[in-house]
Design an enzyme around this catalytic site. Structure first.
Site, PDB file in Angstrom:
ATOM      1  CG  ASN A   5     -64.342 -50.989 -30.097  1.00  0.00           C
ATOM      2  OD1 ASN A   5     -64.683 -50.303 -29.134  1.00  0.00           O
ATOM      3  ND2 ASN A   5     -65.149 -51.212 -31.127  1.00  0.00           N
ATOM      4  NE  ARG A  62     -63.844 -45.754 -51.929  1.00  0.00           N
ATOM      5  CZ  ARG A  62     -62.913 -44.793 -51.905  1.00  0.00           C
ATOM      6  NH1 ARG A  62     -63.099 -43.719 -51.146  1.00  0.00           N
ATOM      7  NH2 ARG A  62     -61.814 -44.895 -52.614  1.00  0.00           N
ATOM      8  CG  ASN A  91     -68.049 -45.837 -27.980  1.00  0.00           C
ATOM      9  OD1 ASN A  91     -68.552 -45.757 -29.103  1.00  0.00           O
ATOM     10  ND2 ASN A  91     -66.891 -46.440 -27.750  1.00  0.00           N
ATOM     11  CG  LEU A  92     -71.674 -40.537 -29.032  1.00  0.00           C
ATOM     12  CD1 LEU A  92     -71.852 -39.094 -28.560  1.00  0.00           C
ATOM     13  CD2 LEU A  92     -72.808 -40.905 -29.995  1.00  0.00           C
ATOM     14  CB  VAL A 122     -74.824 -51.334 -46.439  1.00  0.00           C
ATOM     15  CG1 VAL A 122     -76.114 -50.540 -46.424  1.00  0.00           C
ATOM     16  CG2 VAL A 122     -74.867 -52.470 -45.420  1.00  0.00           C
ATOM     17  CE1 TYR A 127     -66.114 -55.204 -39.210  1.00  0.00           C
ATOM     18  CE2 TYR A 127     -65.727 -55.873 -41.486  1.00  0.00           C
ATOM     19  CZ  TYR A 127     -66.584 -55.646 -40.438  1.00  0.00           C
ATOM     20  OH  TYR A 127     -67.922 -55.880 -40.599  1.00  0.00           O
ATOM     21  CG  HIS A 128     -63.688 -58.834 -43.187  1.00  0.00           C
ATOM     22  ND1 HIS A 128     -63.010 -57.872 -43.887  1.00  0.00           N
ATOM     23  CD2 HIS A 128     -64.978 -58.750 -43.610  1.00  0.00           C
ATOM     24  CE1 HIS A 128     -63.849 -57.240 -44.707  1.00  0.00           C
ATOM     25  NE2 HIS A 128     -65.053 -57.755 -44.559  1.00  0.00           N
ATOM     26  CD  GLU A 130     -59.627 -56.969 -52.590  1.00  0.00           C
ATOM     27  OE1 GLU A 130     -60.516 -57.215 -51.759  1.00  0.00           O
ATOM     28  OE2 GLU A 130     -59.654 -55.949 -53.304  1.00  0.00           O
ATOM     29  CB  SER A 146     -59.505 -56.820 -43.225  1.00  0.00           C
ATOM     30  OG  SER A 146     -60.779 -56.851 -42.601  1.00  0.00           O
ATOM     31  CE  LYS A 184     -68.504 -56.941 -37.397  1.00  0.00           C
ATOM     32  NZ  LYS A 184     -69.839 -56.433 -37.180  1.00  0.00           N
ATOM     33  CB  THR A 205     -68.996 -59.111 -42.208  1.00  0.00           C
ATOM     34  OG1 THR A 205     -68.602 -58.857 -43.552  1.00  0.00           O
ATOM     35  CG2 THR A 205     -67.864 -59.858 -41.509  1.00  0.00           C
ATOM     36  CD  GLN A 207     -75.755 -55.398 -43.193  1.00  0.00           C
ATOM     37  OE1 GLN A 207     -76.935 -55.330 -42.911  1.00  0.00           O
ATOM     38  NE2 GLN A 207     -74.890 -54.517 -42.767  1.00  0.00           N
ATOM     39  NE  ARG A 226     -67.643 -44.332 -39.169  1.00  0.00           N
ATOM     40  CZ  ARG A 226     -66.875 -43.351 -39.611  1.00  0.00           C
ATOM     41  NH1 ARG A 226     -66.150 -42.614 -38.790  1.00  0.00           N
ATOM     42  NH2 ARG A 226     -66.785 -43.104 -40.905  1.00  0.00           N
TER      43      ARG A 226
HETATM   44  N1  USQ Z   1     -63.034 -51.460 -53.762  1.00  0.00           N
HETATM   45  C1  USQ Z   1     -62.667 -50.852 -54.946  1.00  0.00           C
HETATM   46  N2  USQ Z   1     -62.633 -49.490 -54.966  1.00  0.00           N
HETATM   47  C2  USQ Z   1     -62.963 -48.721 -53.884  1.00  0.00           C
HETATM   48  C3  USQ Z   1     -63.351 -49.361 -52.687  1.00  0.00           C
HETATM   49  C4  USQ Z   1     -63.358 -50.743 -52.675  1.00  0.00           C
HETATM   50  O1  USQ Z   1     -62.364 -51.496 -55.943  1.00  0.00           O
HETATM   51  O2  USQ Z   1     -62.893 -47.482 -54.009  1.00  0.00           O
HETATM   52  C5  USQ Z   1     -63.066 -52.936 -53.694  1.00  0.00           C
HETATM   53  C6  USQ Z   1     -62.244 -53.533 -52.572  1.00  0.00           C
HETATM   54  O3  USQ Z   1     -60.891 -53.723 -52.951  1.00  0.00           O
HETATM   55  C7  USQ Z   1     -62.998 -54.806 -52.278  1.00  0.00           C
HETATM   56  C8  USQ Z   1     -64.447 -54.465 -52.597  1.00  0.00           C
HETATM   57  O4  USQ Z   1     -64.416 -53.298 -53.392  1.00  0.00           O
HETATM   58  O5  USQ Z   1     -62.614 -55.818 -53.154  1.00  0.00           O
HETATM   59  C9  USQ Z   1     -65.315 -54.198 -51.382  1.00  0.00           C
HETATM   60  O6  USQ Z   1     -64.754 -53.176 -50.591  1.00  0.00           O
HETATM   61  P1  USQ Z   1     -65.685 -52.350 -49.562  1.00  0.00           P
HETATM   62  O7  USQ Z   1     -64.825 -51.290 -48.930  1.00  0.00           O
HETATM   63  O8  USQ Z   1     -66.912 -51.894 -50.251  1.00  0.00           O
HETATM   64  O9  USQ Z   1     -66.148 -53.473 -48.520  1.00  0.00           O
HETATM   65  P2  USQ Z   1     -65.424 -54.180 -47.292  1.00  0.00           P
HETATM   66  O10 USQ Z   1     -64.083 -53.628 -47.020  1.00  0.00           O
HETATM   67  O11 USQ Z   1     -65.505 -55.650 -47.540  1.00  0.00           O
HETATM   68  O12 USQ Z   1     -66.322 -53.830 -46.032  1.00  0.00           O
HETATM   69  C10 USQ Z   1     -67.679 -53.419 -46.120  1.00  0.00           C
HETATM   70  C11 USQ Z   1     -68.085 -52.820 -44.767  1.00  0.00           C
HETATM   71  C12 USQ Z   1     -68.011 -53.892 -43.694  1.00  0.00           C
HETATM   72  C13 USQ Z   1     -68.868 -55.075 -44.096  1.00  0.00           C
HETATM   73  C14 USQ Z   1     -68.439 -55.604 -45.450  1.00  0.00           C
HETATM   74  C15 USQ Z   1     -69.374 -56.673 -45.966  1.00  0.00           C
HETATM   75  O13 USQ Z   1     -67.262 -51.712 -44.440  1.00  0.00           O
HETATM   76  O14 USQ Z   1     -68.459 -53.354 -42.458  1.00  0.00           O
HETATM   77  O15 USQ Z   1     -68.752 -56.094 -43.134  1.00  0.00           O
HETATM   78  O16 USQ Z   1     -68.491 -54.523 -46.412  1.00  0.00           O
HETATM   79  S1  USQ Z   1     -68.536 -57.838 -46.976  1.00  0.00           S
HETATM   80  O17 USQ Z   1     -67.719 -57.138 -47.964  1.00  0.00           O
HETATM   81  O18 USQ Z   1     -69.552 -58.649 -47.616  1.00  0.00           O
HETATM   82  O19 USQ Z   1     -67.663 -58.611 -46.112  1.00  0.00           O
END
Ligand code: USQ
Length: 404
Positions: free
Chosen positions: A119, A248, A32-33, A218, A188-189, A331, A186, A192, A145, A215, A35
């Site tokens: 959604n 980032r 649905n575009l 990425v 979002y999580h 967290e 969160s 899932k 996730t 996952q 993003r």
């Molecule tokens: N973090 C930093 N600095 C930043 C961004 C994030 O220290 O500038 C920290 C966050 O506080 C967190 C960790 O890095 O502790 C991961 O954050 P993230 O934004 O890279 O990942 P997350 O929010 O968990 O979500 C991303 C994807 C999501 C996927 C998930 C996989 O957006 O779609 O499901 O990663 S997982 O993390 O394994 O659940």
């Protein structure tokens, strides 16, 4: 196979569509575009210039001779159209990426929480109900996730979805296999985690064949197929809501922005390169469960890293400053994480690990498109609670932050 890629216009959906089309599958993107609309809402854009989905598909056809079909459809809102679509196209498999995937976006305001639940949960449930109603025996592969497991240190490896437990009964101890208890961090999580229950029910009640891929985070931007033409380029998020941690840091290093480590940076997370994501989906498709089988769950990750170690590594690679900031999230400051991923390894995954070459490639892409970056959109301003919001008020460059 005829494969529907639900959410095929997104960060992992697009390279997956190219990968599957390149393997000779008939690929239909259903999207649905949303993003793209969220970018407009947030006033940000992908670091890389993305063409329209129609133009992307046209370039792919020109490059390879393969057609990727595009269908504009909102899975969460257009249930009847979804049913008609399934009945008409009768896919052999569906890859379900069609969910709002950013934790910070899901925590922005109550409206964003409601949107994310509405959604994500409706999209998933509509797909399941429509598969049952149309009687289509397609393999549903869902992008879940690692975050459903939560990030408390358990001192033992996280298994692939299921946990063997022993319970006391009047006649003695009884062994049981349960879904690993969820502990989402969160909204979002949490969606899932809810998806997991929906899958469990429909596999058991209707014999749907479902694979759930848990996952990790990425990293990277290119795959072999997105490298083929400038207009096949993948989207690449750097902003505080959609940008993920390693990408980032690499982008921040490329533009001389202090690396934004949240808290002590003691959070350990699971990672996977985007090329491995698309390969894992290919592998999951090749090994479909049978009707009546429990949901197959894979941990789709290749390695774990601590956030501050990644920051140090990127700083060393690209010469950047590291800033430890008040954490906008609720967290654990520090956690350990050991994860099992035996199933993909046994199916033939040969993991790409953090290599300097691939890390540098991301920095190069970021430098090439640095003129498209709005530095004011780099800080993460979505706070998990109102109390935390009061602490997170300055960016690493010392400017007062404003939530958008
Ligand atoms: N973090 C930093 N600095 C930043 C961004 C994030 O220290 O500038 C920290 C966050 O506080 C967190 C960790 O890095 O502790 C991961 O954050 P993230 O934004 O890279 O990942 P997350 O929010 O968990 O979500 C991303 C994807 C999501 C996927 C998930 C996989 O957006 O779609 O499901 O990663 S997982 O993390 O394994 O659940």
């Amino acid at each position: 196979m005829r494969i529907a890629v639900l959410g095929g216009d997104g960060f992992v959906g697009w390279p997956t569509s190219l990968h599957l089309s390149n393997l000779g599958h008939e690929v239909h993107i259903v999207d649905n575009l949303s993003r793209r609309w969220i970018d407009t809402e947030l006033g940000v854009q992908s670091l890389t210039p993305m063409d329209s989905i129609q133009e992307r598909c046209r370039i792919w056809k020109q490059e390879t001779g393969n057609t990727i079909h595009f269908h504009l459809l909102n899975l969460a809102k257009e249930y009847e159209r979804l049913k008609q679509w399934l009945a008409e196209y009768q896919p052999d498999a569906l890859i379900h990426f069609a969910e709002q995937r950013a934790a910070p976006y899901s925590m922005k305001t109550d409206r964003h929480k409601v949107y994310t639940v509405d959604n994500n949960v409706n999209a998933t449930h509509n797909v399941l109900a429509a598969l049952v109603e149309t009687g289509i025996d397609a393999h549903l592969v869902h992008l879940g996730t690692m975050g459903v497991y939560g990030y408390s240190s358990v001192g033992a490896p996280i298994p692939e979805g299921y946990l063997d437990v022993e319970i006391d009964t009047p006649t003695g101890k009884k062994g049981m296999e349960i879904l690993y208890p969820t502990r989402p961090g969160s909204v979002y999580h949490m969606t899932k985690s809810l998806d997991q229950i929906l899958f469990q029910f429909y596999a058991q009640n209707d014999g749907l064949r479902i694979t759930d891929l848990h996952q990790g985070i990425v990293w990277g931007t290119h795959t072999d197929q997105t490298r083929r033409h400038e207009q096949l380029i993948n989207r690449f998020d750097y902003d505080g809501d959609y940008g993920t941690v390693l990408n980032r840091f690499l982008i921040q290093a490329a533009i001389g922005y202090p690396l934004t480590v949240h808290g002590t940076g003691g959070q350990t997370r699971a990672f996977i390169h985007i090329q491995d994501c698309v390969r894992c989906i290919e592998l999951a498709l090749s090994d479909a469960p049978k009707a009546g089988e429990r949901v197959r769950i894979f941990n789709q990750m290749t390695e774990t890293h601590r956030v501050r170690d990644l920051a140090r590594m990127v700083a060393g690679l690209a010469g950047a400053e590291v800033k430890f900031l008040p954490n906008p999230r609720k967290e654990a400051d520090e956690n350990e994480l050991i994860v099992k991923n035996d199933q993909f390894l046994s199916l033939g995954l040969n993991p790409i690990t953090l290599q300097e070459g691939l890390l540098s490639e991301v920095v190069e892409v970021a430098r090439k498109y640095a003129h498209r970056i709005d530095r004011s959109r780099v800080p993460a301003v979505s706070a998990w609670t109102k109390d935390i919001a009061k602490r997170v008020d300055h960016d690493p460059e010392g400017k007062k932050l404003k939530a958008v």
